[in-house]
Design an enzyme around this catalytic site. Structure first.
Site, PDB file in Angstrom:
ATOM      1  N   SER A   1      10.056  37.893 -43.217  1.00  0.00           N
ATOM      2  CA  SER A   1       9.378  38.583 -43.955  1.00  0.00           C
ATOM      3  C   SER A   1       9.927  38.300 -45.254  1.00  0.00           C
ATOM      4  CB  SER A   1       9.356  40.174 -43.430  1.00  0.00           C
ATOM      5  OG  SER A   1       8.880  40.890 -44.692  1.00  0.00           O
TER       6      SER A   1
ATOM      7  N   TYR B   1      13.980  47.777 -40.760  1.00  0.00           N
ATOM      8  CA  TYR B   1      13.247  46.420 -41.235  1.00  0.00           C
ATOM      9  C   TYR B   1      13.705  45.303 -41.692  1.00  0.00           C
ATOM     10  CZ  TYR B   1       8.659  44.179 -41.285  1.00  0.00           C
ATOM     11  OH  TYR B   1       7.721  43.160 -41.258  1.00  0.00           O
TER      12      TYR B   1
HETATM   13  N1  LIG Z   1       1.566  42.273 -42.116  1.00  0.00           N
HETATM   14  C1  LIG Z   1       2.362  41.916 -43.059  1.00  0.00           C
HETATM   15  O1  LIG Z   1       2.150  42.362 -44.067  1.00  0.00           O
HETATM   16  C2  LIG Z   1       3.718  41.356 -42.522  1.00  0.00           C
HETATM   17  C3  LIG Z   1       4.505  40.839 -43.482  1.00  0.00           C
HETATM   18  C4  LIG Z   1       5.572  40.319 -43.291  1.00  0.00           C
HETATM   19  C5  LIG Z   1       5.950  39.886 -41.804  1.00  0.00           C
HETATM   20  N2  LIG Z   1       5.137  40.617 -40.740  1.00  0.00           N
HETATM   21  C6  LIG Z   1       5.667  40.355 -39.442  1.00  0.00           C
HETATM   22  O2  LIG Z   1       4.573  39.931 -38.780  1.00  0.00           O
HETATM   23  C7  LIG Z   1       4.736  39.586 -37.322  1.00  0.00           C
HETATM   24  C8  LIG Z   1       3.199  40.244 -36.802  1.00  0.00           C
HETATM   25  O3  LIG Z   1       2.621  41.336 -37.483  1.00  0.00           O
HETATM   26  P1  LIG Z   1       1.106  41.521 -37.908  1.00  0.00           P
HETATM   27  O4  LIG Z   1       1.161  41.839 -39.385  1.00  0.00           O
HETATM   28  O5  LIG Z   1       0.476  40.517 -37.309  1.00  0.00           O
HETATM   29  O6  LIG Z   1       1.089  42.983 -37.225  1.00  0.00           O
HETATM   30  P2  LIG Z   1       0.152  43.313 -35.810  1.00  0.00           P
HETATM   31  O7  LIG Z   1       0.690  44.893 -35.587  1.00  0.00           O
HETATM   32  O8  LIG Z   1      -1.219  43.272 -36.303  1.00  0.00           O
HETATM   33  O9  LIG Z   1       0.706  42.439 -34.612  1.00  0.00           O
HETATM   34  C9  LIG Z   1       1.644  42.619 -34.017  1.00  0.00           C
HETATM   35  C10 LIG Z   1       1.715  42.607 -32.570  1.00  0.00           C
HETATM   36  O10 LIG Z   1       2.705  42.607 -31.920  1.00  0.00           O
HETATM   37  C11 LIG Z   1       2.832  43.083 -30.717  1.00  0.00           C
HETATM   38  N3  LIG Z   1       4.067  43.585 -30.278  1.00  0.00           N
HETATM   39  C12 LIG Z   1       4.776  44.827 -30.793  1.00  0.00           C
HETATM   40  N4  LIG Z   1       5.785  45.234 -29.984  1.00  0.00           N
HETATM   41  C13 LIG Z   1       5.849  44.529 -29.167  1.00  0.00           C
HETATM   42  C14 LIG Z   1       6.844  44.066 -28.048  1.00  0.00           C
HETATM   43  N5  LIG Z   1       7.867  44.730 -27.719  1.00  0.00           N
HETATM   44  N6  LIG Z   1       6.554  42.916 -27.225  1.00  0.00           N
HETATM   45  C15 LIG Z   1       5.581  42.075 -27.396  1.00  0.00           C
HETATM   46  N7  LIG Z   1       4.403  42.411 -28.108  1.00  0.00           N
HETATM   47  C16 LIG Z   1       4.799  43.620 -29.049  1.00  0.00           C
HETATM   48  C17 LIG Z   1       1.842  44.226 -30.996  1.00  0.00           C
HETATM   49  O11 LIG Z   1       1.136  44.830 -29.783  1.00  0.00           O
HETATM   50  C18 LIG Z   1       0.816  43.553 -31.986  1.00  0.00           C
HETATM   51  O12 LIG Z   1      -0.190  42.868 -30.940  1.00  0.00           O
HETATM   52  C19 LIG Z   1       5.724  40.973 -37.293  1.00  0.00           C
HETATM   53  O13 LIG Z   1       6.857  40.478 -36.800  1.00  0.00           O
HETATM   54  C20 LIG Z   1       5.666  41.595 -38.728  1.00  0.00           C
HETATM   55  O14 LIG Z   1       7.070  42.113 -39.046  1.00  0.00           O
HETATM   56  C21 LIG Z   1       3.850  41.100 -41.192  1.00  0.00           C
END
Ligand SMILES: NC(=O)c1ccc[n+]([C@@H]2O[C@H](COP(=O)([O-])OP(=O)(O)OC[C@H]3O[C@@H](n4cnc5c(N)ncnc54)[C@H](O)[C@@H]3O)[C@@H](O)[C@H]2O)c1
Length: 294
Positions: free
Chosen positions: A147, A160
């Site tokens: 991130s 985080y």
């Molecule tokens: N959305 C943002 O702005 C952003 C920015 C930077 C990084 N990220 C990273 O992107 C990744 C995806 O997140 P997203 O934004 O798509 O969010 P999201 O919540 O839409 O998707 C995350 C998915 O991970 C699954 N998950 C959570 N814990 C889990 C576990 N213990 N085992 C298996 N699956 C699990 C959830 O059920 C969900 O389906 C994450 O690592 C997040 O930190 C997101």
């Protein structure tokens, strides 16, 4: 010693493994690569959401409800994928993650451990499960989700940021270890992407001190975040095909990267100003005064 470069095949058509595919960027990536002809092997801890993703895919899919914290389950999943895969594995995307807002002085150790064990431990488990298969094939990319919070520190984001810095360090070390093999490693660094991330976050207190509820914080995040999951999936797909070591999603992610190099001790003042402007535009701050005293 000079290491010869190998030709890279595009990932479309190869088997793609994705964790956290029940929502957000993981789901969008599964949909994109399936539409580009890839068999996809997907996991999520949320079985119902995962099955919705599986049902939305036009091509072959293997889905398993797995908690990425469980190394044995990830190793079993890797064995299932190796037995099932209709094509060699082209990419393993360790994407699953969660969010938490909590100041260090008020932190719940259990919540910090929860986040770090998913966002970092889950990535390490995914690498441990699949790396032997990729090395045996002598091909494929390991792509780990960090991130912009893996580049900078932000208040209320100590757990985080720790996990995302750790993912970046782990992946860069792995990338250098893999030199001379047909396997490579890349880090994904998104800025804000409109996903469900903040809907499932553990929020102890409003990180900005305005006394907002967790739902209000999530709505605001969705208004301020600039990228969509589909756009993020496209950028990640192109970045992996181009062999990038670091894949930035969104122009603000690139800006943060430049800012932190130019002003390593002063970047937070600029980021805080940008955040305040964005909050003003969605109407949060003029109406409320910060309530946090510590
Ligand atoms: N959305 C943002 O702005 C952003 C920015 C930077 C990084 N990220 C990273 O992107 C990744 C995806 O997140 P997203 O934004 O798509 O969010 P999201 O919540 O839409 O998707 C995350 C998915 O991970 C699954 N998950 C959570 N814990 C889990 C576990 N213990 N085992 C298996 N699956 C699990 C959830 O059920 C969900 O389906 C994450 O690592 C997040 O930190 C997101």
């Amino acid at each position: 010693m000079r290491v010869a470069k190998r030709a890279r095949a595009p990932i479309a058509g190869s088997t793609i493994v994705i964790t956290g595919a029940g929502s957000g960027m993981g789901r969008a990536f599964a949909q994109r690569l399936s539409a580009h002809g890839s068999p996809v092997a997907i996991v999520d801890v949320n079985g119902a959401a995962l099955e919705e993703t599986a049902a939305s895919l036009p091509g072959p899919v293997l889905s398993r409800t797995v908690d990425v914290r469980d190394l044995d389950a990830q190793i079993q999943f890797a064995a299932d994928v190796a037995a099932w895969a209709p094509a060699p594995i082209g990419m393993v995307f360790n994407n699953a993650g969660v969010a938490l807002a909590s100041f260090v002085a008020e932190a719940s150790p259990a919540d910090d451990d929860w986040l770090i064990s998913i966002n970092f431990g889950g990535v390490v488990n995914g690498v441990r499960a699949f790396l032997p298969i990729l090395l045996e094939q002598d091909s494929g990319a390991i792509v780990n989700m960090s991130s912009v919070m893996g580049l900078v520190g932000a208040p209320s984001q100590s757990a985080y940021c720790s996990a995302k810095f750790a993912v970046r360090g782990f992946t860069e070390a792995l990338r250098h270890e893999l030199r001379g093999t047909g396997v490579r490693a890349a880090t994904v660094l998104p800025g804000g992407v409109k996903t469900n991330l903040m809907r499932t976050a553990r929020v102890h207190s409003d990180p900005r001190g305005y006394g907002r509820s967790a739902d209000e914080i999530a709505s605001e995040f969705e208004q301020i975040a600039r990228s969509t999951p589909a756009r993020a999936a496209e950028v990640i797909h192109r970045g992996v095909d181009a062999g990038k070591a670091r894949i930035f999603v969104g122009y603000e992610a690139r800006m943060v990267d430049v800012l932190v190099r130019l002003a390593p001790n002063r970047y937070f003042g600029v980021l805080d100003l940008v955040q305040r402007n964005a909050e003003r535009q969605v109407g949060t701050i003029p109406r409320r005064r910060p309530v946090r005293s510590a």
